[in-house]
Design a protein around this motif. Structure first.
Motif, mmCIF file in Angstrom:
data_model
loop_
_atom_site.group_PDB
_atom_site.id
_atom_site.type_symbol
_atom_site.label_atom_id
_atom_site.label_comp_id
_atom_site.label_asym_id
_atom_site.label_seq_id
_atom_site.Cartn_x
_atom_site.Cartn_y
_atom_site.Cartn_z
ATOM 1 N N ASP B 53 0.847 -1.209 0.000
ATOM 2 C CA ASP B 53 0.000 0.000 0.000
ATOM 3 C C ASP B 53 0.879 1.255 0.000
ATOM 4 N N MET B 54 1.969 1.210 0.765
ATOM 5 C CA MET B 54 2.895 2.355 0.772
ATOM 6 C C MET B 54 3.519 2.544 -0.610
ATOM 7 N N LEU B 55 3.846 1.426 -1.249
ATOM 8 C CA LEU B 55 4.513 1.534 -2.542
ATOM 9 C C LEU B 55 3.578 2.110 -3.612
ATOM 10 N N VAL B 56 2.303 1.817 -3.481
ATOM 11 C CA VAL B 56 1.326 2.430 -4.400
ATOM 12 C C VAL B 56 1.407 3.953 -4.273
ATOM 13 N N GLU B 57 1.491 4.437 -3.054
ATOM 14 C CA GLU B 57 1.572 5.893 -2.851
ATOM 15 C C GLU B 57 2.880 6.459 -3.409
ATOM 16 N N LEU B 58 3.983 5.769 -3.082
ATOM 17 C CA LEU B 58 5.296 6.316 -3.444
ATOM 18 C C LEU B 58 5.588 6.172 -4.943
ATOM 19 N N ALA B 59 5.352 4.983 -5.474
ATOM 20 C CA ALA B 59 5.773 4.732 -6.867
ATOM 21 C C ALA B 59 4.688 5.108 -7.872
ATOM 22 N N ARG B 60 3.451 4.780 -7.560
ATOM 23 C CA ARG B 60 2.402 5.072 -8.541
ATOM 24 C C ARG B 60 1.914 6.518 -8.426
ATOM 25 N N ASP B 61 1.643 6.955 -7.178
ATOM 26 C CA ASP B 61 1.035 8.281 -7.019
ATOM 27 C C ASP B 61 2.067 9.400 -7.147
ATOM 28 N N ILE B 62 3.219 9.251 -6.534
ATOM 29 C CA ILE B 62 4.266 10.281 -6.694
ATOM 30 C C ILE B 62 5.019 10.045 -7.997
ATOM 31 N N GLY B 63 5.370 8.817 -8.250
ATOM 32 C CA GLY B 63 6.006 8.492 -9.534
ATOM 33 C C GLY B 63 7.512 8.625 -9.508
ATOM 34 N N PRO B 64 8.116 8.857 -10.666
ATOM 35 C CA PRO B 64 9.582 8.938 -10.739
ATOM 36 C C PRO B 64 10.079 10.140 -9.935
ATOM 37 N N ARG B 65 11.249 10.006 -9.336
ATOM 38 C CA ARG B 65 11.680 11.024 -8.372
ATOM 39 C C ARG B 65 13.197 11.161 -8.402
ATOM 40 N N LEU B 66 13.660 11.628 -9.527
ATOM 41 C CA LEU B 66 15.090 11.860 -9.712
ATOM 42 C C LEU B 66 15.539 12.979 -8.770
ATOM 43 N N SER B 67 16.739 12.852 -8.240
ATOM 44 C CA SER B 67 17.268 13.839 -7.281
ATOM 45 C C SER B 67 17.049 15.258 -7.777
ATOM 46 N N GLY B 68 16.535 16.078 -6.892
ATOM 47 C CA GLY B 68 16.355 17.482 -7.223
ATOM 48 C C GLY B 68 15.034 17.815 -7.880
ATOM 49 N N SER B 69 14.262 16.779 -8.252
ATOM 50 C CA SER B 69 12.985 17.018 -8.928
ATOM 51 C C SER B 69 11.893 17.371 -7.924
ATOM 52 N N THR B 70 10.806 17.920 -8.422
ATOM 53 C CA THR B 70 9.631 18.189 -7.589
ATOM 54 C C THR B 70 9.140 16.901 -6.934
ATOM 55 N N GLU B 71 9.158 15.822 -7.721
ATOM 56 C CA GLU B 71 8.670 14.544 -7.195
ATOM 57 C C GLU B 71 9.571 14.029 -6.075
ATOM 58 N N ALA B 72 10.876 14.252 -6.198
ATOM 59 C CA ALA B 72 11.780 13.828 -5.116
ATOM 60 C C ALA B 72 11.452 14.590 -3.835
ATOM 61 N N ALA B 73 11.149 15.875 -3.969
ATOM 62 C CA ALA B 73 10.770 16.662 -2.793
ATOM 63 C C ALA B 73 9.465 16.129 -2.195
ATOM 64 N N ALA B 74 8.532 15.754 -3.074
ATOM 65 C CA ALA B 74 7.266 15.182 -2.591
ATOM 66 C C ALA B 74 7.518 13.856 -1.884
ATOM 67 N N ALA B 75 8.479 13.090 -2.384
ATOM 68 C CA ALA B 75 8.792 11.802 -1.765
ATOM 69 C C ALA B 75 9.390 11.996 -0.373
ATOM 70 N N VAL B 76 10.209 13.020 -0.211
ATOM 71 C CA VAL B 76 10.774 13.320 1.113
ATOM 72 C C VAL B 76 9.639 13.617 2.090
ATOM 73 N N GLU B 77 8.716 14.444 1.673
ATOM 74 C CA GLU B 77 7.603 14.790 2.560
ATOM 75 C C GLU B 77 6.720 13.570 2.820
ATOM 76 N N TRP B 78 6.526 12.749 1.770
ATOM 77 C CA TRP B 78 5.745 11.520 1.952
ATOM 78 C C TRP B 78 6.411 10.612 2.998
ATOM 79 N N GLY B 79 7.731 10.466 2.895
ATOM 80 C CA GLY B 79 8.454 9.605 3.827
ATOM 81 C C GLY B 79 8.328 10.091 5.262
ATOM 82 N N ARG B 80 8.514 11.391 5.438
ATOM 83 C CA ARG B 80 8.424 11.985 6.776
ATOM 84 C C ARG B 80 7.016 11.777 7.350
ATOM 85 N N GLN B 81 6.014 12.074 6.530
ATOM 86 C CA GLN B 81 4.630 11.977 7.019
ATOM 87 C C GLN B 81 4.248 10.529 7.302
ATOM 88 N N THR B 82 4.709 9.615 6.462
ATOM 89 C CA THR B 82 4.391 8.198 6.673
ATOM 90 C C THR B 82 5.007 7.709 7.986
#
Lengths: 468, 468
Positions: B53-82
């Protein structure tokens, strides 16, 4: 091992010195040489294997091949021709009669006139062997149960109802086959137990560990002197939906319509080909899978995989110039899914012409990464087979454990008492696909499939050299 | 194990009797009790796991997250909140600067004006870190090579040419990571070696064991005082096509256009959360995966899987009421793919506040069926860890072998000499998806992913109880 012989491996390993019976590592040279053979088989299978290409022809091009269908007949001819193309010995068919069940165009279920959801369609499919319904279908109130005890306890309350079996495959089991074993009696005997208490149909939760909207078919049975009522599989998502609905409204009614029927038996065949043994040709090791499949997907994992691995194991042995002392025979069994006629008939035929079967190996758990073998054998034979575990170390498939051999080869064990082995594979994905529209070629990883063929080739070759 | 303690497992096993130090099976009770804990973790992970279920959020909903990208920043916040949602202790970010490479809209290659095929498009993608080309692209004759020796031997003939590296991953290797290791220098250093002899671009055969039309990206490097030339991956099908074409026509010319560029570094972070140890909170076992991914797929296997497994391992331990003596910390490392800044920075930070790291475990080989652990450790520590193999028998994942720990935790080994462990998984499918558009959530099997989390939880918990 009854005897240790190095003759055939000598052909391979030119530098072998007979005076040096034990190598520097203290391992008997024969086993060390088999290690070289095993490594060679593994590397050849990964780099030049043809199991996947064969599976494309069988599963994708021919497609589903339920016993008695046109496609099953095409698969028999494909098997025979493929064995001839690979120059196997003694290629022939063993003719048998098989049941002919057809699904027909209609399989529908719907919740009707529910106060909460109105009329709602459910994803279902007929279970194999089920009788059909009238054109209007059967309609009745639904009663959810988890097991046969609950059905019996219903008594007269079950009369005119649809019994909804909803016990999931146990999610806590690491081995999905164990989880399947703990749930599948609902599918195989659910209609019998439901009919005994007067129910008009059985709905069975699909046998899968996944939550999806795909119903999974499979064989169901009837019993003498018990009414034959229609039986269908319902997808796990729809099973959960129906269960939730029943918690809110006990009076939920479902209409089930099925057009399936059983036609008269038709002729079909097991397909047989072999490498004739160089010294003891009458002694036979059988490798097998089953050629028939359910009609929903393409029978890629179940059991196109086992068929192409059996042929590929022989092709690998031949292509490496190995000359087994005993005969190794591939048998593509017909009708495993709904009758086991092929397996039973083969055991009757096995001792003809002075043949003596000494072991059999079946692959019918999908074309996934091999992990080892399950073995049904007497203690001494089991110990002999267990000694070979190290040969599978290079592919991390050295689990030799006691267990079932396979549906098609079990009659050989029952009739002759010979060891029967089942290829043990990583089982997590199998029931995602099993007996459903999901069982297609794209679900098969080429390397995993080819490695399974290598495992079978190694085991077969060493048993053909050493006996068991 | 330096010490054997049963305190925490006593909490779990109420019937435990301290007078009975050895059980009936002759096994020390502590290890027997850990077996019960391990079994419980496995069954809970399979039936109630939340990694998928977590991976659905991280990989499908946030998607690719190359360093420095908007998605990488979203992934950081997702990780902290999770981590906060799961009530982990000491949840915080370690801020770091990361490189910012962007692909841009253009990546094209085509054979031009070939007498046999005319103009033909090739499936390519820029390698990570590559410079772009001018808008017109670079055009040159193609020279196919298999290794750097062949490049050096070209000498002045290479001037103005495109060097086409076409050495496949070795198909004979059972371990696909070994095959990758044998081919990946073409990708990482190919542009350097090509530039040294005056080439204008590098084309590199995709790092995959499959034949398909999907190019696989990945990091490439430049060297001081060597010209920076553009570098692209070409799909394996197109690599074979190009190679065949070159056999017919040595003068084949290709145009390569890339719009990628490197922007200034930007701030990002490692995400950290833990279960604080009950007795030795300053001693830490790290569990990790990397939060960044390449930009082609969704980073589901690489390495969303390792991130969610690290969090899930802590969640499992907490949900079962286990209270580890030492702290177990999940670290979602940033920038593994193109800089390793997160892993390097974490090692610098690791001994702050009196912390003492004692071991680290990384999952970065995909969310496939666990088979065991690779361990980089001194002999004594390795022996202690090897003794725990039996705990993984119920999931058939008891291979404890010497090997690499992981890119992100290797700096901990280098700096503190502590054991680092890598989750060992079934590797056949990994390079079908790795660094490509194929690495999406639908390629992940829920049970396989959850079992990996269970393996990490068991290893982490026992190390946190016993030390290493």
């Amino acid at each position: 091992m009854k005897r240790i012989s190095c003759i055939a491996v000598l052909v391979l390993i030119c530098s072998f010195s007979q005076s040096n019976v034990y190598g520097q590592d203290g391992q008997p040279d024969s086993l060390r040489l088999y290690s070289d053979v095993a490594k060679n088989i593994i590397e050849t299978a990964l780099s030049e294997g043809q199991a996947y290409d064969m599976l494309v022809e069988l599963a994708r091009d021919i497609g589903p091949r339920l016993s008695g269908s046109t496609e099953a007949a095409a698969a028999v001819e494909w098997g025979r021709q493929t064995m001839l193309d690979y120059d196997l010995d003694n290629v022939h068919l063993q003719e048998i009669m098989v049941p002919r069940w057809v699904r027909g165009p209609v399989e529908q279920a719907e919740v009707i006139n529910s106060p909460t959801v109105g009329t709602k369609s459910l994803a279902v499919c007929a279970l194999g062997g089920s009788v059909g319904t009238s054109e209007l279908g059967v309609v009745g109130q639904v009663i959810e149960v988890k097991n046969f005890e609950e059905v019996k306890a219903l008594g007269p309350k079950a009369k005119g109802k649809l019994i909804f079996y909803n016990r999931p495959m146990g999610p806590r089991r690491v081995n999905t086959f164990a989880a399947y074993g703990g749930a599948v009696n609902q599918r195989s005997r659910g209609a019998i137990e439901a009919a005994k208490v007067g129910a008009v149909a059985a709905l069975v939760r699909s046998m899968t560990t996944r939550l999806d909207r795909v119903p999974h078919t499979g064989a169901m049975h009837y019993a003498k002197n018990v009414a034959k009522i229609p039986a269908a599989a319902i997808s796990t998502v729809d099973a959960n939906f129906l269960s939730d609905l029943l918690k809110r409204d006990e009076s939920v009614r479902v209409r089930l319509r099925l057009s399936c029927q059983t036609l008269p038996d038709v002729p079909s065949a097991n397909v047989i080909g072999e490498i004739t043994g160089s010294e003891l040709p009458e002694e036979i090791i059988v490798l097998g899978g089953h050629l028939d499949s359910w009609d929903k997907g393409h029978g890629a994992h179940d059991d196109g995989a086992g068929c192409v691995q059996s042929i590929e194991a022989l092709r690998l042995i031949k292509s490496l110039g190995l000359q087994p002392k005993r005969s190794i025979r591939a048998v593509l069994f017909m009708n495993e899914e709904n009758g086991q006629r092929g397996g039973k008939a083969y055991a009757q035929y096995a001792d003809q012409n002075g043949s003596k079967h000494i072991a059999a190996i079946e692959s019918d758990r999908g074309g996934f990464t091999p992990r080892g073998f399950t073995v049904k054998a007497e203690n001494e034979s089991f110990a002999n087979i267990e000694r070979l575990a190290h040969l599978f170390d290079p592919m991390a498939a050295s689990r030799i454990i006691r267990g079932y051999g396979g549906v098609d080869i079990d009659p050989l064990n029952k009739r002759f008492g010979i060891p029967v082995l089942g290829l043990l594979v990583d089982s997590h994905r199998y029931f995602d696909y099993h007996h459903s529209a999901n069982d297609t070629i794209d679900k098969v990883n080429e390397r995993e499939l080819e490695l399974g063929a290598a495992a079978i080739a190694i085991m077969a070759y060493v048993l053909a050299m050493e006996g068991v």
